[in-house]
Design a protein around this motif. Structure first.
Motif, short mmCIF file in Angstrom:
data_model
loop_
_atom_site.label_atom_id
_atom_site.label_comp_id
_atom_site.label_asym_id
_atom_site.label_seq_id
_atom_site.Cartn_x
_atom_site.Cartn_y
_atom_site.Cartn_z
N GLY A 74 0.78 -1.22 0.00
CA GLY A 74 0.00 0.00 0.00
C GLY A 74 0.81 1.27 0.00
N GLY A 75 2.16 1.16 -0.05
CA GLY A 75 3.01 2.34 -0.01
C GLY A 75 3.63 2.65 -1.35
N SER A 76 4.43 3.70 -1.40
CA SER A 76 5.06 4.14 -2.63
C SER A 76 6.51 3.67 -2.69
CB SER A 76 5.00 5.67 -2.74
OG SER A 76 5.60 6.27 -1.61
N ASP A 77 7.06 3.65 -3.90
CA ASP A 77 8.44 3.20 -4.10
C ASP A 77 9.43 4.14 -3.40
OD1 ASP A 77 7.49 1.16 -5.62
OD2 ASP A 77 8.08 2.00 -7.55
N GLN A 78 10.46 3.56 -2.80
CA GLN A 78 11.52 4.34 -2.18
C GLN A 78 12.87 3.75 -2.53
OE1 GLN A 78 11.15 5.65 1.96
NE2 GLN A 78 9.08 4.79 2.03
N ALA A 79 13.82 4.63 -2.86
CA ALA A 79 15.20 4.19 -3.06
C ALA A 79 15.78 3.88 -1.70
CB ALA A 79 16.00 5.28 -3.76
N MET A 80 16.04 2.59 -1.45
CA MET A 80 16.45 2.15 -0.12
C MET A 80 17.95 1.91 0.00
SD MET A 80 13.70 1.99 1.79
CE MET A 80 14.11 0.88 3.14
N PHE A 81 18.59 1.50 -1.09
CA PHE A 81 19.99 1.10 -0.97
C PHE A 81 20.70 1.30 -2.30
CE2 PHE A 81 23.35 -2.08 -1.55
CZ PHE A 81 24.13 -1.86 -0.43
N THR A 82 21.91 1.85 -2.22
CA THR A 82 22.83 1.89 -3.34
C THR A 82 24.21 1.51 -2.80
OG1 THR A 82 21.62 3.61 -4.52
CG2 THR A 82 23.92 3.31 -5.11
N GLY A 83 24.81 0.48 -3.38
CA GLY A 83 26.10 0.03 -2.90
C GLY A 83 26.79 -0.86 -3.91
N HIS A 84 27.77 -1.60 -3.43
CA HIS A 84 28.57 -2.44 -4.32
C HIS A 84 28.70 -3.85 -3.73
CE1 HIS A 84 29.86 0.86 -6.96
NE2 HIS A 84 29.77 1.59 -5.87
N LEU A 85 28.85 -4.80 -4.63
CA LEU A 85 29.00 -6.19 -4.25
C LEU A 85 30.22 -6.36 -3.33
CD1 LEU A 85 28.11 -9.17 -4.73
CD2 LEU A 85 29.72 -9.20 -6.65
N SER A 86 30.00 -7.04 -2.20
CA SER A 86 31.11 -7.27 -1.28
C SER A 86 31.43 -8.75 -1.08
CB SER A 86 30.81 -6.63 0.09
OG SER A 86 29.70 -7.25 0.71
N HIS A 87 30.42 -9.63 -1.14
CA HIS A 87 30.64 -11.06 -0.94
C HIS A 87 29.65 -11.87 -1.77
CE1 HIS A 87 32.27 -9.34 2.80
NE2 HIS A 87 32.97 -10.46 2.96
N LEU A 88 30.09 -13.06 -2.18
CA LEU A 88 29.21 -14.09 -2.75
C LEU A 88 29.33 -15.32 -1.86
CD1 LEU A 88 29.90 -13.79 -6.58
CD2 LEU A 88 27.85 -13.05 -5.37
N ARG A 89 28.19 -15.87 -1.45
CA ARG A 89 28.20 -17.02 -0.54
C ARG A 89 27.27 -18.11 -1.07
NH1 ARG A 89 27.73 -13.86 5.30
NH2 ARG A 89 29.88 -13.09 5.37
N PRO A 90 27.78 -19.01 -1.92
CA PRO A 90 26.94 -20.11 -2.41
C PRO A 90 26.82 -21.22 -1.37
CG PRO A 90 29.10 -20.19 -3.42
CD PRO A 90 29.10 -18.97 -2.57
N HIS A 91 25.64 -21.82 -1.34
CA HIS A 91 25.36 -22.93 -0.41
C HIS A 91 24.77 -24.08 -1.23
CE1 HIS A 91 23.80 -25.05 3.13
NE2 HIS A 91 22.65 -25.18 2.46
N PHE A 92 25.35 -25.26 -1.13
CA PHE A 92 24.88 -26.43 -1.86
C PHE A 92 24.36 -27.47 -0.87
CE2 PHE A 92 28.28 -24.42 -4.24
CZ PHE A 92 27.73 -24.28 -5.50
N GLU A 93 23.21 -28.03 -1.21
CA GLU A 93 22.57 -28.96 -0.28
C GLU A 93 21.66 -29.91 -1.04
OE1 GLU A 93 19.31 -28.66 3.39
OE2 GLU A 93 20.66 -26.97 3.02
N GLU A 94 21.57 -31.14 -0.56
CA GLU A 94 20.59 -32.10 -1.07
C GLU A 94 19.27 -31.90 -0.34
OE1 GLU A 94 20.77 -34.13 -3.48
OE2 GLU A 94 22.90 -34.51 -3.89
N PRO A 95 18.13 -31.86 -1.03
CA PRO A 95 18.00 -31.84 -2.49
C PRO A 95 18.43 -30.49 -3.06
CG PRO A 95 15.87 -31.49 -1.47
CD PRO A 95 16.81 -31.79 -0.34
N GLU A 96 18.58 -30.45 -4.38
CA GLU A 96 19.09 -29.26 -5.04
C GLU A 96 18.25 -28.03 -4.76
OE1 GLU A 96 19.48 -27.69 -9.58
OE2 GLU A 96 20.15 -29.74 -9.23
N ALA A 97 16.96 -28.23 -4.53
CA ALA A 97 16.07 -27.09 -4.28
C ALA A 97 16.46 -26.31 -3.02
CB ALA A 97 14.62 -27.57 -4.17
#
Length: 381
Positions: A74-97
Motif C-alpha cells: 500500500g506504499g510508494s516506491d523508495q530508493a532504499m539502498f545503493t552500494g557495491h558487491l562485497s561477498h558471494l556465498r553459495p550454499h549447496f545442499e541435497e535436495p538441489e532445491a
C-alpha cells in the motif's frame, strides 16, 4: 490484498523477471555510523552441463553496483539502498532445491575503507576534511560546518587511517553522525555528516495497544548510570597554558526534561559523589575542545532506548533510520518523539517486517507533538 514490491538493479540494469523470481528474500540494515548492508538470497539451479548460471555466468561481478527500490504494501516506491558487491556465498545442499546463493553488498563506505592513507588537512576544520575526503570519490556530501578550524602554522589535522574510519572519528568527536543514504530521486549515494536532526518533522506514528496499531512489540531500556557532564582539559604546550572546554552540552530535548539530570540526582541520593566523565584525547584548542566536549555529552545523554518490530503492511509505509518518529500507546513518560538509530528491513516468504532501535534523551512529552500521523495510503492495485 496489497503486497510488498521491489526491484533490483545491477550496474544500472534492472534484474529480469526470471532472476527476480528466484529471490527468496533479502535483509537490509541501515544505521548511524555504520555501512548500510544488503543481503539477497537467490535459488541456485544446476544446468544440464553441470554449471550454475548465477555463479558461472551471472551478473554478480567484482565492483558491481547494486540498487534496491522497495515499496511497503500500500506504499510508494523508495530508493532504499545503493552500494557495491562485497561477498558471494553459495550454499549447496541435497535436495538441489535447498541450494542458494547469498549476495552481500555494502554502501559506499566500503570504498572509503578500502585503502589506509596518511593525509593532512591544513587550515581546515573537521567538516572541511570530510568534504575533501568525499571529493576523492566524487560523492555528494550533506554536511554541517564544525565550529573549530586548525591553522596550518598552529596545529595540523593529520589522518593515519582509511577514509571511512577517519570520517567516523571526525563525526564522533563533534557529536555528529555519518552515514550514506540514496538520494530519493536519483538513487545516487549521499554521505551525511551532521548532528542528529531532531528538529525535522517526525515520521508517521508507531502505535501499540491502541486502535490501528502497527507495532508487533516494543521494549524500552532506561539507563540511569550515564554521565551527566563531560569535563575536558588539555595542555597547550607551546603556549604553556591549560585549555578548558567552555560551557556544557546544549541538548535539543526530545521530551519534557533531560533524563541525565534526574539520573545524576538519583546517583547522588544513592551515595555517588558525582556523575562526571573526562573527555580524553581532546585537542588543546578552545573552540575544538568545547565542540568535542559538547558533542560527546549530547551522545552520553541519549539514555532511553527503544527496540521494536513493525508491520509495514499496517504502517502503510517504511520506517527509515536517521530520522525522528512518534511512539504512542506506551504511556506518558515513554511516549513521544524518538530518534531512529537503526532499522533492519527483512523480506522472507513474501512477508515484509522491520526491526528498529530508537533513542531519546528525555522522558515525558514536550507538548508540541502532533500525534495521529499515518503513512499515505495508495489505492489498491
Amino acid at each position: 490484498m496489497a503486497t510488498p514490491r521491489f526491484s533490483i538493479q545491477i550496474d544500472g540494469n534492472r534484474l529480469n523477471a526470471a532472476l527476480m523470481g528466484r529471490i527468496t528474500g533479502f535483509d537490509l540494515t541501515e544505521a548511524d555510523d555504520a555501512p548500510a548492508r544488503l543481503a539477497l538470497r537467490l535459488g541456485l539451479r544446476q544446468g544440464a552441463d553441470g554449471t550454475y548460471d548465477l555463479l558461472d555466468a551471472g551478473p554478480f561481478e567484482p565492483g558491481a553496483e547494486i540498487r534496491l527500490v522497495l515499496a511497503a504494501p500500500g506504499g510508494s516506491d523508495q530508493a532504499m539502498f545503493t552500494g557495491h558487491l562485497s561477498h558471494l556465498r553459495p550454499h549447496f545442499e541435497e535436495p538441489e532445491a535447498n541450494s542458494w546463493l547469498e549476495v552481500l553488498a555494502s554502501d559506499a563506505a566500503m570504498l572509503l575503507a578500502a585503502e589506509e592513507r596518511v593525509a593532512s588537512y591544513p587550515d581546515a576544520g573537521d567538516s572541511d576534511a570530510a568534504s575533501e575526503i568525499l571529493g576523492r570519490y566524487g560523492l555528494q556530501l550533506d554536511a554541517q560546518d564544525t565550529d573549530a578550524k586548525l591553522a596550518a602554522d598552529d596545529m595540523l589535522l593529520i589522518q593515519r587511517a582509511d577514509d571511512w574510519s577517519f570520517l567516523r572519528h571526525l563525526a564522533g568527536r563533534n557529536g555528529f553522525v555519518t552515514y550514506f543514504e540514496p538520494d530519493p530521486q536519483s538513487g545516487d549515494p549521499i554521505c551525511h555528516f551532521h548532528p542528529r536532526r531532531f528538529d525535522e518533522p517526525p515520521q508517521p506514528d508507531l502505535t501499540i495497544l491502541r486502535e490501528n496499531a502497527n507495532l508487533d512489540w516494543i521494549d524500552f531500556s532506561i539507563a540511569l548510570d550515564r554521565p551527566e557532564k563531560r569535563l575536558a582539559h588539555a595542555i597547550d604546550g607551546p603556549a604553556k597554558r591549560l585549555v578548558h572546554a567552555l560551557g556544557e552540552a546544549e541538548d535539543e530535548l526530545l521530551g519534557e526534561a533531560l533524563l541525565a539530570g534526574d539520573a545524576a540526582q538519583g546517583l547522588a541520593r544513592a551515595g555517588a559523589t558525582g556523575s562526571v566523565r573526562f573527555l580524553r584525547g581532546g585537542l588543546p584548542r578552545d573552540a575544538a575542545l568545547t565542540a568535542h566536549a559538547r558533542g560527546r555529552g549530547q551522545a552520553d545523554h541519549l539514555s532511553v532506548e527503544a527496540r521494536g518490530q513493525l508491520d509495514p503492511a499496517r504502517y502503510r509505509g517504511l520506517l527509515r533510520a536517521h530520522r525522528c518518529v512518534l511512539i504512542k500507546g506506551v504511556g506518558d513518560r515513554l511516549g513521544g518523539s524518538h530518534y531512529v538509530r537503526e532499522v533492519q528491513t527483512e523480506l522472507a516468504d513474501g512477508n515484509l517486517l522491520q526491526r528498529f532501535t530508537a533513542v531519546s534523551n528525555a522522558l515525558g512529552r514536550r507538548g508540541a507533538e502532533e500525534f495521529g500521523q499515518s503513512a499515505e495510503e495508495e489505492p489498491p492495485t
